[in-house]
Scaffold this motif. Structure first.
Motif, short mmCIF file in Angstrom:
data_model
loop_
_atom_site.label_atom_id
_atom_site.label_comp_id
_atom_site.label_asym_id
_atom_site.label_seq_id
_atom_site.Cartn_x
_atom_site.Cartn_y
_atom_site.Cartn_z
N GLY A 1 0.77 -1.09 0.08
CA GLY A 1 0.00 0.18 0.05
C GLY A 1 1.00 1.43 0.00
O GLY A 1 0.56 2.15 -0.74
N LEU A 2 2.02 1.25 0.89
CA LEU A 2 2.87 2.42 0.97
C LEU A 2 3.54 2.75 -0.49
O LEU A 2 3.65 3.79 -0.88
N SER B 1 2.29 1.88 -3.37
CA SER B 1 1.23 2.47 -4.17
C SER B 1 1.14 3.83 -4.29
O SER B 1 0.42 4.40 -5.20
N ILE B 2 1.55 4.47 -3.20
CA ILE B 2 1.40 5.90 -3.24
C ILE B 2 2.48 6.61 -4.05
O ILE B 2 1.95 7.78 -4.53
N THR C 1 -8.32 1.16 0.26
CA THR C 1 -8.31 1.94 -0.94
C THR C 1 -8.20 3.43 -0.50
O THR C 1 -7.56 4.35 -1.10
N TRP D 1 -5.11 4.62 1.34
CA TRP D 1 -3.62 4.76 0.26
C TRP D 1 -3.86 5.95 -0.43
O TRP D 1 -2.85 6.84 -0.61
#
Length: 405
Positions: A224-225, A227-228, A345, A348
């Protein structure tokens, strides 16, 4: 019949995908058009940065509510209302511009509408796909979604440049309104998701419980991190590229629109091939490769200033960013329980929005003082950091080649 063909034979997913293309086209036209239009009217990169800052700040502030709503209510209905509400509110902006002309306050209002609508739609749409499809189809579904997004966005970039040059920003807004209404009709035809049956009381629907769930999952945290970072790069690119084209390349809005189109073509290429790559290679290795490619492209944009090179580098950047989104979203869909997907979702995306609040306005100010090339150097360091982080922090995030996880 292959898996991709079977996926497209599913009416709900197919109609959702078409609606995604249509709405993405409208959003892309408005995004490209607003950036260039604001720059032409104000001649200030800082104001472009403020516009984008308001956009991401509004998305960040609404993200807890968007995630909780998505996990509590029908994702189909949430998607529908994100289309209808944006169409109505953008209509207000269009009517004002028609009668009164340019207004910085109305541009900021438009920024809020698009920011809130985008983050709510992203949470609901990705959760909807996870809910209606089996896990083995997540990779292909994310590839299709990325293709649909980029088909809408890259064609919108080119068309937006021409429309701005020959007709004006008002026409772009009107087209966007019509496309949102058309997408709404398609969403009415898709099947209902199961979230209301899964979580009828809403007991697990608060945002804090979603954060606690994520914090206890190391794989989800790492993916998730990561994906930022592509989200931040996309926003910073939107701040830097208008002035880079205008003042560094000394080109017109047509070149700016074409560059945005090449970014979208790269994203289209990624969506077409990443589903296959996920079946052949570990997702961690693919993530490292695409972070590396993005880093190279951004560094070249900083070093050399040619129109042809910008087209090539924006293609590579679009390819890399889109590939990273497909791969990481596939990991997250496979790892996150459906009842928490909306909040994850939104979280993030919200964190990305929060970071962009400061980054976008800072980039605008630095570009005004030192030139737009500096923005690409800063973006290079961000993506290079992502490559290192992937190599070190994602070792526990891959479990086999078949699903790319």
């Amino acid at each position: 019949m292959n898996k991709k063909a079977l996926l497209l034979n599913k009416k709900s997913f197919r109609n959702f995908l078409i609606a995604d293309v249509i709405s993405g086209f409208g959003v892309g036209m408005t995004t490209v058009g607003a950036n260039w239009y604001l720059l032409l009217q104000t001649h200030s990169n800082q104001l472009v940065g403020i516009y984008l800052t308001i956009n991401v700040l509004s998305g960040f502030l609404v993200s807890p509510l968007a995630g909780a709503i998505t996990d509590k209510y029908s994702r189909k209905k949430v998607i529908l209302w994100t289309f209808i509400s944006r169409a109505f509110l953008i209509s207000i902006v269009a009517v004002y511009f028609y009668f009164s002309g340019f207004s910085i306050l109305m541009m900021y209002f438009l920024s809020i509408v698009t920011g809130v609508g985008w983050i709510t739609y992203m949470a609901a749409s990705r959760s909807y796909v996870q809910d209606i499809l089996p896990e083995e189809q997540f990779g292909n579904a994310n590839s299709f979604i990325e293709v649909s997004l980029q088909v809408g966005m890259f064609s919108a970039g080119a068309i937006s440049g021409f429309l701005l040059n020959y007709t004006g920003f008002l026409i772009i807004l009107i087209i966007n309104i019509c496309l949102f209404f058309f997408a709404s009709v398609l969403i009415l035809t898709i099947e209902n998701d199961r979230i209301s049956q899964m979580n009828p009381s809403g007991a697990k629907g608060n945002f804090v419980s979603g954060i606690k769930y994520i914090l206890n999952k190391k794989t989800i945290m790492n993916a998730g991190l990561l994906s930022i970072l592509p989200l931040i790069i996309t926003q910073l690119f939107n701040v830097s590229s208008p002035d880079y084209v205008a003042s560094t390349l000394h080109a017109t809005s047509i070149v700016y629109g074409m560059a945005d189109m090449f970014y979208g073509i790269g994203g289209l290429a990624a969506g077409s091939m990443v589903g296959l790559l996920l079946n052949q290679f570990q997702s961690r290795k693919l993530i490292i490769v695409f972070f590396f490619l993005a880093s190279v492209a951004l560094f070249l944009l900083y070093l050399k200033h040619y129109i042809a090179l910008m087209y090539i580098c924006t293609f590579i950047l679009g390819l890399s960013n889109s590939a990273l989104r497909v791969i990481i979203n596939t990991i997250l869909m496979a790892k996150i329980e459906p009842a928490f997907m909306g909040r994850a979702t939104a979280l993030w995306n919200g964190i990305a929005q929060f970071m962009e609040v400061f980054a976008a306005i800072l980039i605008g100010m630095l570009n005004d003082r030192f030139g737009a090339s500096l923005g690409f150097l800063i973006m290079f360091f961000i993506m290079f950091f992502g490559m290192i982080w992937s190599a070190i922090g994602l070792k526990v995030s891959t479990s086999g080649k078949k699903r790319g996880i």
